[in-house]
Structures are given as structure tokens and as C-alpha cells.
Design an enzyme around this catalytic site. Structure first.
Site, PDB file in Angstrom:
ATOM      1  N   GLU A  41       0.836  -1.188   0.000  1.00 27.77           N
ATOM      2  CA  GLU A  41       0.000   0.000   0.000  1.00 27.77           C
ATOM      3  C   GLU A  41       0.879   1.250   0.000  1.00 27.77           C
ATOM      4  O   GLU A  41       1.949   1.278   0.603  1.00 27.77           O
ATOM      5  CB  GLU A  41      -0.883   0.006   1.250  1.00 27.77           C
ATOM      6  CG  GLU A  41      -1.801   1.214   1.374  1.00 27.77           C
ATOM      7  CD  GLU A  41      -2.556   1.264   2.685  1.00 27.77           C
ATOM      8  OE1 GLU A  41      -3.638   1.874   2.699  1.00 27.77           O
ATOM      9  OE2 GLU A  41      -2.083   0.694   3.697  1.00 27.77           O
ATOM     10  N   LYS A 115      -9.646   1.537  -2.254  1.00 27.49           N
ATOM     11  CA  LYS A 115      -9.832   1.026  -0.887  1.00 27.49           C
ATOM     12  C   LYS A 115     -11.209   1.415  -0.360  1.00 27.49           C
ATOM     13  O   LYS A 115     -11.600   2.590  -0.411  1.00 27.49           O
ATOM     14  CB  LYS A 115      -8.733   1.596  -0.002  1.00 27.49           C
ATOM     15  CG  LYS A 115      -8.715   1.093   1.424  1.00 27.49           C
ATOM     16  CD  LYS A 115      -7.523   1.696   2.155  1.00 27.49           C
ATOM     17  CE  LYS A 115      -7.396   1.230   3.578  1.00 27.49           C
ATOM     18  NZ  LYS A 115      -6.211   1.851   4.244  1.00 27.49           N
ATOM     19  N   CYS A 156      -5.076  -3.141   2.947  1.00 27.17           N
ATOM     20  CA  CYS A 156      -4.780  -2.865   4.352  1.00 27.17           C
ATOM     21  C   CYS A 156      -5.990  -3.020   5.275  1.00 27.17           C
ATOM     22  O   CYS A 156      -6.404  -4.132   5.591  1.00 27.17           O
ATOM     23  CB  CYS A 156      -4.134  -1.495   4.473  1.00 27.17           C
ATOM     24  SG  CYS A 156      -3.216  -1.250   6.024  1.00 27.17           S
TER      25      CYS A 156
END
Length: 279
Positions: A41, A115, A156
Site C-alpha cells: 500500500e 480502498k 490494508c
């Protein structure tokens, strides 16, 4: 069996330097016989100073890290998963997107994923993060065919939300990428546990390239880039902030027969039942 390469990084505040490191890793991964390279990330820019970092956040067509990775992927003939880059969003509210890219061996972008879950927390260590102040959440679940199999995309903090991985499992993803820049306290507590759980519940490999160590912006990240197989067995652990783990490349084989074996022995995806609405 196809081979995956993971690039564990200590990304900094200079996109050009990060791009140079990624291009070098692409060449080295191909030289070691990998079919696809995975990066963490925020591999192109990791800067908690949002005012300073904003000067480097541009539209994806202007992003020098993306351009460099596409050129290197085509030159070396290897697929690349950029775990995520900060790019200007298209929502009109001024917020950025935390966006993953899957690049094929001709340099074409095959998939994008923004995300979904924003890291808005106050930790017992005193650290406070408000990702949603700067980044708009994504809305789409994404899978894409690659030389390693069908790849599902996450980033994440997404790892803490099982519904996303249930969706990717039922889409019959063979592997799921979970690139990360985990904090040390949350990493020590939950990183390995969550990675193994997500692999088991999706009956898929999990491939998680991570940021590691002390960064130019003052943060420290946990590291421990992992490959976990569908049975929950760890096939690669590159070490982290707690045991001397450093930036570099790691490799693991992705075995299609292992996926079929686990799904045959424990057909949880096929046995799933729709649940009633909660009271």
C-alpha cells in the site's frame, strides 16, 4: 507452478525515489522467474504530512510511479500489482483515492480498486488516524484474471471486514492481494491472525506485500509481507519491525492444485447458507 514476488518496502516522501526502487524490483523479480510482482500500500508516496504530500498527488494519468511501473512491466514482460497509489479522486469533493492497479506484461492496466474501508482510529499507543479526511472510499469489489489465477483486490484496513472476503471467495478468486502499511501495535496484535483467517474463509491464497521499518515521514510500519495458502499455512514471512525484517524481495509458489484440494476437503463456499436479517 507460477511464482509470485513480493516487494517489501520502506517507501518515503519522494515519488521518484520510490519509482526507481519499484522499477528495480520489477527487473529483479523477472530475473528470478516470477510471473507477477506485488508491492505494498502507498508504494509511491508515504507521507503523513498531508499538506506536503498533496503536492505529489496527481491524476493517475500524470502519476510518475504508475507510468514507470507500466513501462518496466512491458520491458521485462511481467505482471505487476501496485498495492496502492494516492491519486486525485473523481468524486468532486477534493478527496484523493487510495487506488490499487493491476498491470499486465504489455504495460496495460487490467484492473483498478479503490480502498473501501477508511482507517479512522485512535490507538491506545496515542496514534490517531483519520484516513477519510483525505481519501474517499471505493464502492466496488474487484477481481481480475492474472497468470497466477483470478486475483481479488483489497487494501490494508479492508482486512478487518469479512464481508469483502466472502464476496471475493464466492467470486472464486484463487488469490487475494492485501497490500498494507500496518502500524506496529495493530500488526503485533492482529496481522498474522487476520491474514490466515481471510485465506481460510475465502479458500484462497493471500498475498500481502507490506511496508516495513522507519519512514521519512516519522512513522514506523510493521512489515511481515506474507503469503498464506488456502489452508491457513504461512508459505512466506519476510519479517518485520519486531524481528529485523528489511526491505527486499521474497518469493512463493502459487499452487492451483492446493486451492482445488482445500476446496474439495472443506467446501465452505459451496455450503454457505443465506442468513436471516438481524433483529
Amino acid at each position: 507452478m507460477p511464482r509470485a514476488a513480493l516487494f517489501q518496502m520502506t517507501s518515503g516522501i519522494d515519488p521518484a525515489a520510490n519509482a526507481e526502487a519499484i522499477v528495480g524490483a520489477i527487473a529483479d523479480a523477472r530475473g528470478e522467474g516470477a510471473a507477477m510482482l506485488f508491492t505494498p500500500e502507498m508504494c509511491g508516496l508515504l507521507d503523513r504530512d498531508r499538506k506536503r504530500g498533496a503536492a505529489h498527488v496527481v491524476a493517475e494519468e500524470e502519476n510518475l510511479v504508475l507510468a514507470a511501473a507500466r513501462e518496466a512491466a512491458a520491458r521485462e514482460g511481467i505482471w505487476v500489482h501496485l498495492g496502492s497509489l494516492a491519486v486525485r479522486g473523481e468524486g468532486g469533493d477534493g478527496r484523493f483515492a487510495n487506488r490499487a492497479f493491476v498491470i499486465d506484461d504489455t504495460g496495460a492496466v487490467r484492473a483498478r480498486y479503490d480502498k473501501i474501508h477508511m482507517f479512522d482510529v485512535d490507538l491506545a499507543s496515542g496514534e490517531s488516524w483519520r484516513e477519510s479526511n483525505a481519501y474517499a472510499p471505493g464502492r466496488e469489489v474487484v477481481g481480475v484474471d492474472t497468470p497466477l489465477g483470478k486475483l481479488g483486490l483489497a487494501i490494508c484496513y479492508d482486512i478487518r471486514f469479512p464481508a469483502l472476503f466472502e464476496a471475493l471467495g464466492h467470486a472464486r478468486c484463487d488469490l487475494i492481494a492485501i497490500p498494507a502499511a500496518f502500524t506496529v501495535p495493530t500488526g503485533r496484535a492482529h496481522w498474522h491472525l487476520l491474514q490466515c483467517a481471510r485465506a481460510v474463509e475465502a479458500s484462497a491464497y493471500v498475498v500481502s506485500a507490506a511496508q516495513v521499518g522507519e519512514h521519512a515521514d516519522g512513522r514506523t510500519t510493521y512489515g511481515h509481507s506474507l503469503v498464506v495458502d488456502p489452508w491457513g499455512e504461512i508459505r512466506l514471512d519476510m519479517g518485520g519491525a519486531d524481528d529485523g525484517g528489511r526491505p527486499g524481495l521474497g518469493f512463493a509458489e502459487i499452487d492451483p492444485a492446493r486451492i482445488a484440494e482445500v476446496r474439495g476437503q472443506l467446501p465452505s463456499l459451496a455450503n454457505r447458507q443465506a442468513l436471516p436479517s438481524p433483529l
